[in-house]
Each structure stands twice: as C-alpha cells, then as structure tokens.
Design a protein around this motif. Structure first.
Motif, PDB file in Angstrom:
ATOM      1  N   ARG A  55       0.853  -1.189   0.000  1.00  0.00           N
ATOM      2  CA  ARG A  55       0.000   0.000   0.000  1.00  0.00           C
ATOM      3  C   ARG A  55       0.890   1.240   0.000  1.00  0.00           C
ATOM      4  O   ARG A  55       1.187   1.810   1.048  1.00  0.00           O
ATOM      5  CB  ARG A  55      -0.913   0.015   1.227  1.00  0.00           C
ATOM      6  CG  ARG A  55      -1.912  -1.109   1.222  1.00  0.00           C
ATOM      7  CD  ARG A  55      -2.996  -0.838   0.195  1.00  0.00           C
ATOM      8  NE  ARG A  55      -3.941  -1.934   0.173  1.00  0.00           N
ATOM      9  CZ  ARG A  55      -4.276  -2.569  -0.923  1.00  0.00           C
ATOM     10  NH1 ARG A  55      -3.750  -2.237  -2.069  1.00  0.00           N
ATOM     11  NH2 ARG A  55      -5.152  -3.542  -0.883  1.00  0.00           N
ATOM     12  N   PRO A  56       1.342   1.673  -1.154  1.00  0.00           N
ATOM     13  CA  PRO A  56       2.313   2.779  -1.217  1.00  0.00           C
ATOM     14  C   PRO A  56       1.679   4.161  -1.126  1.00  0.00           C
ATOM     15  O   PRO A  56       2.067   5.083  -1.832  1.00  0.00           O
ATOM     16  CB  PRO A  56       2.980   2.553  -2.577  1.00  0.00           C
ATOM     17  CG  PRO A  56       1.940   1.897  -3.407  1.00  0.00           C
ATOM     18  CD  PRO A  56       1.137   1.054  -2.454  1.00  0.00           C
ATOM     19  N   ILE A 129      -4.899   4.112   5.566  1.00  0.00           N
ATOM     20  CA  ILE A 129      -3.847   4.621   4.678  1.00  0.00           C
ATOM     21  C   ILE A 129      -2.489   4.570   5.363  1.00  0.00           C
ATOM     22  O   ILE A 129      -1.495   4.154   4.772  1.00  0.00           O
ATOM     23  CB  ILE A 129      -4.169   6.072   4.229  1.00  0.00           C
ATOM     24  CG1 ILE A 129      -5.370   6.062   3.284  1.00  0.00           C
ATOM     25  CG2 ILE A 129      -2.961   6.725   3.563  1.00  0.00           C
ATOM     26  CD1 ILE A 129      -5.935   7.438   2.986  1.00  0.00           C
ATOM     27  N   TYR A 130      -2.441   4.965   6.630  1.00  0.00           N
ATOM     28  CA  TYR A 130      -1.173   5.011   7.356  1.00  0.00           C
ATOM     29  C   TYR A 130      -0.869   3.739   8.137  1.00  0.00           C
ATOM     30  O   TYR A 130       0.134   3.684   8.848  1.00  0.00           O
ATOM     31  CB  TYR A 130      -1.147   6.221   8.293  1.00  0.00           C
ATOM     32  CG  TYR A 130      -0.861   7.487   7.539  1.00  0.00           C
ATOM     33  CD1 TYR A 130       0.416   7.777   7.088  1.00  0.00           C
ATOM     34  CD2 TYR A 130      -1.874   8.373   7.244  1.00  0.00           C
ATOM     35  CE1 TYR A 130       0.679   8.918   6.380  1.00  0.00           C
ATOM     36  CE2 TYR A 130      -1.621   9.533   6.529  1.00  0.00           C
ATOM     37  CZ  TYR A 130      -0.337   9.790   6.103  1.00  0.00           C
ATOM     38  OH  TYR A 130      -0.092  10.933   5.390  1.00  0.00           O
ATOM     39  N   ASN A 131      -1.739   2.754   7.994  1.00  0.00           N
ATOM     40  CA  ASN A 131      -1.550   1.482   8.687  1.00  0.00           C
ATOM     41  C   ASN A 131      -1.339   1.734  10.192  1.00  0.00           C
ATOM     42  O   ASN A 131      -0.382   1.258  10.788  1.00  0.00           O
ATOM     43  CB  ASN A 131      -0.380   0.703   8.082  1.00  0.00           C
ATOM     44  CG  ASN A 131      -0.400  -0.750   8.495  1.00  0.00           C
ATOM     45  OD1 ASN A 131      -1.441  -1.283   8.878  1.00  0.00           O
ATOM     46  ND2 ASN A 131       0.751  -1.398   8.426  1.00  0.00           N
ATOM     47  N   ALA A 132      -2.234   2.529  10.764  1.00  0.00           N
ATOM     48  CA  ALA A 132      -2.158   2.897  12.173  1.00  0.00           C
ATOM     49  C   ALA A 132      -3.536   2.693  12.812  1.00  0.00           C
ATOM     50  O   ALA A 132      -4.524   2.478  12.114  1.00  0.00           O
ATOM     51  CB  ALA A 132      -1.730   4.353  12.312  1.00  0.00           C
ATOM     52  N   ASP A 134      -6.971   3.794  14.849  1.00  0.00           N
ATOM     53  CA  ASP A 134      -7.852   4.969  14.825  1.00  0.00           C
ATOM     54  C   ASP A 134      -7.452   5.963  15.920  1.00  0.00           C
ATOM     55  O   ASP A 134      -7.438   7.175  15.688  1.00  0.00           O
ATOM     56  CB  ASP A 134      -9.312   4.558  15.032  1.00  0.00           C
ATOM     57  CG  ASP A 134      -9.870   3.770  13.867  1.00  0.00           C
ATOM     58  OD1 ASP A 134      -9.147   3.560  12.871  1.00  0.00           O
ATOM     59  OD2 ASP A 134     -11.051   3.371  13.946  1.00  0.00           O
ATOM     60  N   SER A 135      -7.131   5.456  17.104  1.00  0.00           N
ATOM     61  CA  SER A 135      -6.801   6.347  18.215  1.00  0.00           C
ATOM     62  C   SER A 135      -5.510   7.120  17.956  1.00  0.00           C
ATOM     63  O   SER A 135      -5.408   8.294  18.321  1.00  0.00           O
ATOM     64  CB  SER A 135      -6.706   5.568  19.526  1.00  0.00           C
ATOM     65  OG  SER A 135      -5.724   4.571  19.432  1.00  0.00           O
ATOM     66  N   LYS A 136      -4.533   6.508  17.301  1.00  0.00           N
ATOM     67  CA  LYS A 136      -3.296   7.220  16.970  1.00  0.00           C
ATOM     68  C   LYS A 136      -3.586   8.371  16.017  1.00  0.00           C
ATOM     69  O   LYS A 136      -3.080   9.486  16.194  1.00  0.00           O
ATOM     70  CB  LYS A 136      -2.260   6.297  16.354  1.00  0.00           C
ATOM     71  CG  LYS A 136      -0.983   7.057  15.962  1.00  0.00           C
ATOM     72  CD  LYS A 136       0.031   6.183  15.314  1.00  0.00           C
ATOM     73  CE  LYS A 136       1.273   6.885  14.836  1.00  0.00           C
ATOM     74  NZ  LYS A 136       1.492   8.271  15.057  1.00  0.00           N
ATOM     75  N   ILE A 137      -4.422   8.124  15.026  1.00  0.00           N
ATOM     76  CA  ILE A 137      -4.774   9.173  14.063  1.00  0.00           C
ATOM     77  C   ILE A 137      -5.531  10.294  14.761  1.00  0.00           C
ATOM     78  O   ILE A 137      -5.275  11.475  14.519  1.00  0.00           O
ATOM     79  CB  ILE A 137      -5.587   8.586  12.884  1.00  0.00           C
ATOM     80  CG1 ILE A 137      -4.762   7.542  12.122  1.00  0.00           C
ATOM     81  CG2 ILE A 137      -6.070   9.686  11.959  1.00  0.00           C
ATOM     82  CD1 ILE A 137      -3.474   8.058  11.526  1.00  0.00           C
ATOM     83  N   LYS A 138      -6.451   9.937  15.658  1.00  0.00           N
ATOM     84  CA  LYS A 138      -7.194  10.958  16.400  1.00  0.00           C
ATOM     85  C   LYS A 138      -6.261  11.835  17.231  1.00  0.00           C
ATOM     86  O   LYS A 138      -6.380  13.059  17.233  1.00  0.00           O
ATOM     87  CB  LYS A 138      -8.226  10.309  17.320  1.00  0.00           C
ATOM     88  CG  LYS A 138      -9.426   9.753  16.609  1.00  0.00           C
ATOM     89  CD  LYS A 138     -10.375   9.117  17.611  1.00  0.00           C
ATOM     90  CE  LYS A 138     -11.520   8.420  16.921  1.00  0.00           C
ATOM     91  NZ  LYS A 138     -12.402   7.742  17.890  1.00  0.00           N
ATOM     92  N   VAL A 139      -5.331  11.198  17.923  1.00  0.00           N
ATOM     93  CA  VAL A 139      -4.384  11.943  18.756  1.00  0.00           C
ATOM     94  C   VAL A 139      -3.486  12.821  17.890  1.00  0.00           C
ATOM     95  O   VAL A 139      -3.273  14.000  18.192  1.00  0.00           O
ATOM     96  CB  VAL A 139      -3.548  10.975  19.625  1.00  0.00           C
ATOM     97  CG1 VAL A 139      -2.375  11.691  20.269  1.00  0.00           C
ATOM     98  CG2 VAL A 139      -4.417  10.313  20.674  1.00  0.00           C
ATOM     99  N   ASP A 140      -2.963  12.264  16.793  1.00  0.00           N
ATOM    100  CA  ASP A 140      -2.096  13.046  15.905  1.00  0.00           C
ATOM    101  C   ASP A 140      -2.851  14.215  15.279  1.00  0.00           C
ATOM    102  O   ASP A 140      -2.303  15.315  15.156  1.00  0.00           O
ATOM    103  CB  ASP A 140      -1.503  12.159  14.808  1.00  0.00           C
ATOM    104  CG  ASP A 140      -0.468  11.183  15.341  1.00  0.00           C
ATOM    105  OD1 ASP A 140      -0.043  11.335  16.506  1.00  0.00           O
ATOM    106  OD2 ASP A 140      -0.090  10.253  14.598  1.00  0.00           O
TER     107      ASP A 140
END
Length: 159
Positions: A55-56, A129-132, A134-140
């Motif tokens: 997934r580039p 998309i970032y292979n992370a 949900d909570s990490k994306i919310k925090v970021d």
C-alpha cells in the motif's frame, strides 16, 4: 505466488492510487506521473512484497506534496511578478496567515489535515492509509490542530 496475479494486484493498486490522487484535485496526467514514480521506486527496491502489505500511499502522498510545493512556488512567483496587473492578487492572499502556518507543519501533519478536512476522509480511512490505529490518528490530528492554532495565535500576536 504467480507473477500474473501480482501484476494484476499492482494494476489494481495503481488504479486505486490514481483515483485517490484525482480526489485530491490532482490532474489525471500528474496523478499518473506520480504513480509511475511510486512504482519505479518499488521496482528499484528489488523486493516483492505480499499483496496485503503493498500500500504505497505514503510515497504517493509525498510525491503529491512535492508537486504541490512546486506548483505553489511557481504560482507565488507569478503572483509576485504580475500582482500589480491582476485583480486576483488580493483575494489569493486573504488566507496568508493560515497558509504560512500550514507550511510550518511537517508532511505527515499536512496530510492529516488535507485528508480529514479537504478530502473529508474518515478517521478509519486515514488509519488504513497510514496502517495505524484509529486512536493514533485521532491523537495526531488533535495535536496537529493544537500546533496549528498556537502557530496562528503567535503570528497574530506579533502583528
């Protein structure tokens, strides 16, 4: 794994990434050029990743930002040269403070803002998309908004 199957997976990903970039208001020809660069990098890496790990998006987003910066630089040069002759110049600089603040963010933070607010992707889509998580994306995303707010406030206080 069969080569024909892997090639089909690559073609599917290329179409998916092209659509992704076109949704980010990139012209089709530019999107195809970005995808070509992404797959050239993949081939030069000389590894055969399993299809589920291929997934580039990050590389495509990085190329997208490079193109965006280059286009912005050319637009700014043209605007500076011809602003005195144009009625458009004042309206393009209305959000100068916001643009300057966005320029201070790193590529990951800009992509979070762009994906969430401009493209209206959900947290889950961005996490995929970032292979992370949900909570990490919310925090970021929260931290990025806070940083952007503080940068804008500092700039307003300096004026």
């Amino acid at each position: 794994m069969k080569i024909d199957y892997y090639e089909q997976v690559l073609l599917d990903i290329a179409h998916e990434l092209t659509g992704f970039l076109i949704n980010h208001r990139i012209q089709k020809q530019d999107a195809e050029d970005i995808i070509q660069d992404v797959f050239v990098r993949l081939i030069q890496a000389d590894i055969m990743l399993p299809p589920e790990k291929l997934r580039p998006y990050r590389v495509a987003l990085s190329r997208f930002y490079d193109l965006y910066r280059r286009q912005k630089k050319y637009r700014d040069i043209l605007l500076a040269q011809y602003a005195q002759y144009s009625e458009i110049a004042p309206s393009m600089t209305k959000n100068e403070l916001l643009q300057q603040s966005l320029d201070k963010l790193d590529d990951y933070q800009k992509s979070l803002i762009l994906l969430y607010y401009d493209s209206r992707h959900s947290i889950r889509d961005i996490a995929t998309i970032y292979n992370a998580s949900d909570s990490k994306i919310k925090v970021d995303l929260y931290r990025t908004r806070q940083q952007l707010r503080q940068t804008i406030e500092r700039a307003q206080n300096e004026r």
